[in-house]
Design a protein around this motif. Structure first.
Motif, PDB file in Angstrom:
ATOM      1  N   VAL A 141      22.313  28.629  25.939  1.00 36.99           N
ATOM      2  CA  VAL A 141      21.221  28.627  26.429  1.00 36.99           C
ATOM      3  C   VAL A 141      21.397  28.165  27.927  1.00 36.99           C
ATOM      4  O   VAL A 141      20.395  28.909  28.860  1.00 36.99           O
ATOM      5  CB  VAL A 141      20.223  27.104  25.987  1.00 36.99           C
ATOM      6  N   GLN A 142      22.151  28.380  28.237  1.00 40.07           N
ATOM      7  CA  GLN A 142      22.770  27.851  29.630  1.00 40.07           C
ATOM      8  C   GLN A 142      23.930  29.086  29.789  1.00 40.07           C
ATOM      9  O   GLN A 142      22.985  30.236  31.002  1.00 40.07           O
ATOM     10  CB  GLN A 142      24.239  27.021  29.918  1.00 40.07           C
ATOM     11  N   GLN A 143      23.921  30.446  29.168  1.00 40.23           N
ATOM     12  CA  GLN A 143      24.300  32.047  29.305  1.00 40.23           C
ATOM     13  C   GLN A 143      22.793  32.481  29.890  1.00 40.23           C
ATOM     14  O   GLN A 143      23.040  32.957  30.781  1.00 40.23           O
ATOM     15  CB  GLN A 143      24.754  32.563  28.159  1.00 40.23           C
ATOM     16  N   GLN A 146      22.330  31.671  33.209  1.00 44.80           N
ATOM     17  CA  GLN A 146      22.574  32.704  34.203  1.00 44.80           C
ATOM     18  C   GLN A 146      22.190  33.736  34.076  1.00 44.80           C
ATOM     19  O   GLN A 146      22.159  33.857  35.474  1.00 44.80           O
ATOM     20  CB  GLN A 146      23.958  32.461  33.508  1.00 44.80           C
ATOM     21  N   MET A 147      22.077  34.382  32.925  1.00 41.04           N
ATOM     22  CA  MET A 147      20.886  35.847  33.522  1.00 41.04           C
ATOM     23  C   MET A 147      19.870  35.641  33.981  1.00 41.04           C
ATOM     24  O   MET A 147      19.645  36.745  33.933  1.00 41.04           O
ATOM     25  CB  MET A 147      21.077  36.399  31.627  1.00 41.04           C
ATOM     26  N   VAL A 148      18.625  34.840  33.498  1.00 35.34           N
ATOM     27  CA  VAL A 148      17.690  35.320  34.881  1.00 35.34           C
ATOM     28  C   VAL A 148      18.142  35.234  36.204  1.00 35.34           C
ATOM     29  O   VAL A 148      17.190  35.112  36.445  1.00 35.34           O
ATOM     30  CB  VAL A 148      16.922  34.408  33.972  1.00 35.34           C
ATOM     31  N   GLU A 149      18.928  33.671  36.464  1.00 31.19           N
ATOM     32  CA  GLU A 149      19.304  33.975  37.458  1.00 31.19           C
ATOM     33  C   GLU A 149      19.904  35.060  38.427  1.00 31.19           C
ATOM     34  O   GLU A 149      19.985  35.309  39.078  1.00 31.19           O
ATOM     35  CB  GLU A 149      20.597  32.268  38.378  1.00 31.19           C
ATOM     36  N   GLU A 166      33.371  38.188  33.905  1.00 34.59           N
ATOM     37  CA  GLU A 166      33.715  37.491  32.162  1.00 34.59           C
ATOM     38  C   GLU A 166      34.025  38.202  30.897  1.00 34.59           C
ATOM     39  O   GLU A 166      34.594  38.036  29.966  1.00 34.59           O
ATOM     40  CB  GLU A 166      32.412  37.419  31.609  1.00 34.59           C
ATOM     41  N   GLN A 167      33.823  39.981  30.636  1.00 29.64           N
ATOM     42  CA  GLN A 167      34.663  40.677  29.868  1.00 29.64           C
ATOM     43  C   GLN A 167      36.367  41.272  29.727  1.00 29.64           C
ATOM     44  O   GLN A 167      36.439  41.888  28.825  1.00 29.64           O
ATOM     45  CB  GLN A 167      33.916  42.081  29.868  1.00 29.64           C
ATOM     46  N   SER A 168      36.786  40.810  30.773  1.00 29.13           N
ATOM     47  CA  SER A 168      38.138  41.753  31.196  1.00 29.13           C
ATOM     48  C   SER A 168      38.913  40.353  30.563  1.00 29.13           C
ATOM     49  O   SER A 168      38.832  39.431  30.388  1.00 29.13           O
ATOM     50  CB  SER A 168      38.118  41.724  33.002  1.00 29.13           C
ATOM     51  N   GLU A 169      40.475  40.987  30.385  1.00 31.31           N
ATOM     52  CA  GLU A 169      41.642  40.690  29.743  1.00 31.31           C
ATOM     53  C   GLU A 169      42.027  41.179  30.024  1.00 31.31           C
ATOM     54  O   GLU A 169      42.646  42.555  30.476  1.00 31.31           O
ATOM     55  CB  GLU A 169      41.947  40.784  27.381  1.00 31.31           C
ATOM     56  N   GLU A 170      43.168  40.150  30.860  1.00 26.04           N
ATOM     57  CA  GLU A 170      44.280  39.959  31.523  1.00 26.04           C
ATOM     58  C   GLU A 170      44.148  41.317  32.230  1.00 26.04           C
ATOM     59  O   GLU A 170      44.987  42.717  32.976  1.00 26.04           O
ATOM     60  CB  GLU A 170      45.681  40.858  30.425  1.00 26.04           C
ATOM     61  N   GLU A 171      43.082  41.055  33.324  1.00 27.14           N
ATOM     62  CA  GLU A 171      41.889  41.985  34.294  1.00 27.14           C
ATOM     63  C   GLU A 171      42.397  43.593  33.850  1.00 27.14           C
ATOM     64  O   GLU A 171      42.486  44.183  35.122  1.00 27.14           O
ATOM     65  CB  GLU A 171      43.771  41.189  35.772  1.00 27.14           C
ATOM     66  N   GLN A 172      42.090  43.885  32.989  1.00 26.95           N
ATOM     67  CA  GLN A 172      41.359  44.976  32.852  1.00 26.95           C
ATOM     68  C   GLN A 172      40.155  45.105  31.305  1.00 26.95           C
ATOM     69  O   GLN A 172      40.219  43.916  31.116  1.00 26.95           O
ATOM     70  CB  GLN A 172      43.252  45.935  32.661  1.00 26.95           C
ATOM     71  N   LEU A 173      39.126  45.750  32.100  1.00 21.12           N
ATOM     72  CA  LEU A 173      38.633  46.311  30.663  1.00 21.12           C
ATOM     73  C   LEU A 173      38.444  47.340  30.074  1.00 21.12           C
ATOM     74  O   LEU A 173      38.331  48.135  30.864  1.00 21.12           O
ATOM     75  CB  LEU A 173      36.826  45.680  31.557  1.00 21.12           C
ATOM     76  N   VAL A 174      38.848  47.505  28.194  1.00 25.92           N
ATOM     77  CA  VAL A 174      39.032  48.663  28.134  1.00 25.92           C
ATOM     78  C   VAL A 174      37.211  48.887  27.262  1.00 25.92           C
ATOM     79  O   VAL A 174      36.925  47.817  26.530  1.00 25.92           O
ATOM     80  CB  VAL A 174      39.925  48.318  26.684  1.00 25.92           C
ATOM     81  N   ARG A 175      36.876  49.613  27.249  1.00 22.84           N
ATOM     82  CA  ARG A 175      35.059  50.199  27.519  1.00 22.84           C
ATOM     83  C   ARG A 175      35.518  50.809  26.354  1.00 22.84           C
ATOM     84  O   ARG A 175      35.513  51.770  25.801  1.00 22.84           O
ATOM     85  CB  ARG A 175      34.217  50.763  28.357  1.00 22.84           C
TER      86      ARG A 175
END
Length: 231
Positions: A141-143, A146-149, A166-175
């Motif tokens: 619910v908190q998430q 946050q999305m509405v905000e 939020e989606q990154s790991e070790e400062e990179q995002l593998v899509r």
């Protein structure tokens, strides 16, 4: 209900990876796995539709799915990308109503299903399980708040920066293959052209570098500041 030993063993492994269930006593884990049914979905296949009455709790074994809402004119808003070890549709189980959103597979995916009646029976007889799930639901619910905000008050650059952090790991995002600009734009409440301009803006500020299948974060603290996460 399952009778195959191999499936039951697989179900227990899946259950142990879910924060909802990881600290439950073995006897309760055995009861839950006896109610779990295995299902597989192809990319693009609908798991369930918003408003359908056949409600259940789902645990992702493999693959990625998305929960979404669709407007009468066909516009789509992604609510959540759901990956391995995550649980979805707990809200639908608790409110004892129809499914609150549509869920579809983004790639070949497998899930474990616990029917609503079985889940409610477990809650009635094992309050500890209910407390675990209520705690996790509060976080969800908190998430959503946050999305509405974000959608209401933050620029697309700030929303994109938060998503990348939020989606990154070790400062990179593998899509993943399914994480196209259209899907990410949908999640952020915008359109691909606007998302592309936001990406270019972050590149010009030397916060990120965009490559074909990954986004490299060059300035993590700067990206957090852009996202409003440095407080």
């Amino acid at each position: 209900m399952m009778s195959d030993d191999a499936l039951i063993g697989k179900a227990k492994v899946a259950l142990a990876q879910v924060p909802y269930f990881s600290n439950l006593e073995p006897a309760l884990v055995d009861l839950i796995t006896q109610q779990m049914q295995y299902q597989a979905y192809a990319a693009g296949q609908i798991v369930f539709l918003e408003g359908e009455q056949n409600v259940a709790l789902y645990i992702v074994q493999s693959g990625w799915l998305k929960a979404l809402k669709t407007s009468p004119d066909g516009r789509e808003q992604a609510l959540h990308f759901i990956g391995p070890g995550e649980v979805f549709n707990a809200i639908g189980v608790f409110v004892e109503d129809s499914n609150p959103a549509t869920v579809m597979a983004l790639e070949a995916s497998s899930v474990w299903v616990i029917e609503q009646r079985a889940m409610l029976d477990l809650f009635d007889h094992h309050p500890k399980l209910g407390r675990f799930i209520i705690r996790r639901l509060a976080g969800r619910v908190q998430q959503l708040i946050q999305m509405v905000e974000d959608l209401s008050l933050r620029s697309i650059e700030a929303r994109l920066a938060r998503y990348l952090v939020e989606q990154s790991e070790e400062e990179q995002l593998v899509r993943p293959r399914w994480a196209t600009q259209a899907e990410i734009a949908n999640r952020l409440g915008t359109v691909p052209d606007v998302l592309n301009r936001a990406l270019r803006s972050l590149v010009r500020e030397n916060l990120i570098r965009v490559e074909r299948h990954q986004i490299q974060i060059l300035d993590y603290s700067g990206l957090k500041s852009k996202a409003g996460l440095d407080g």
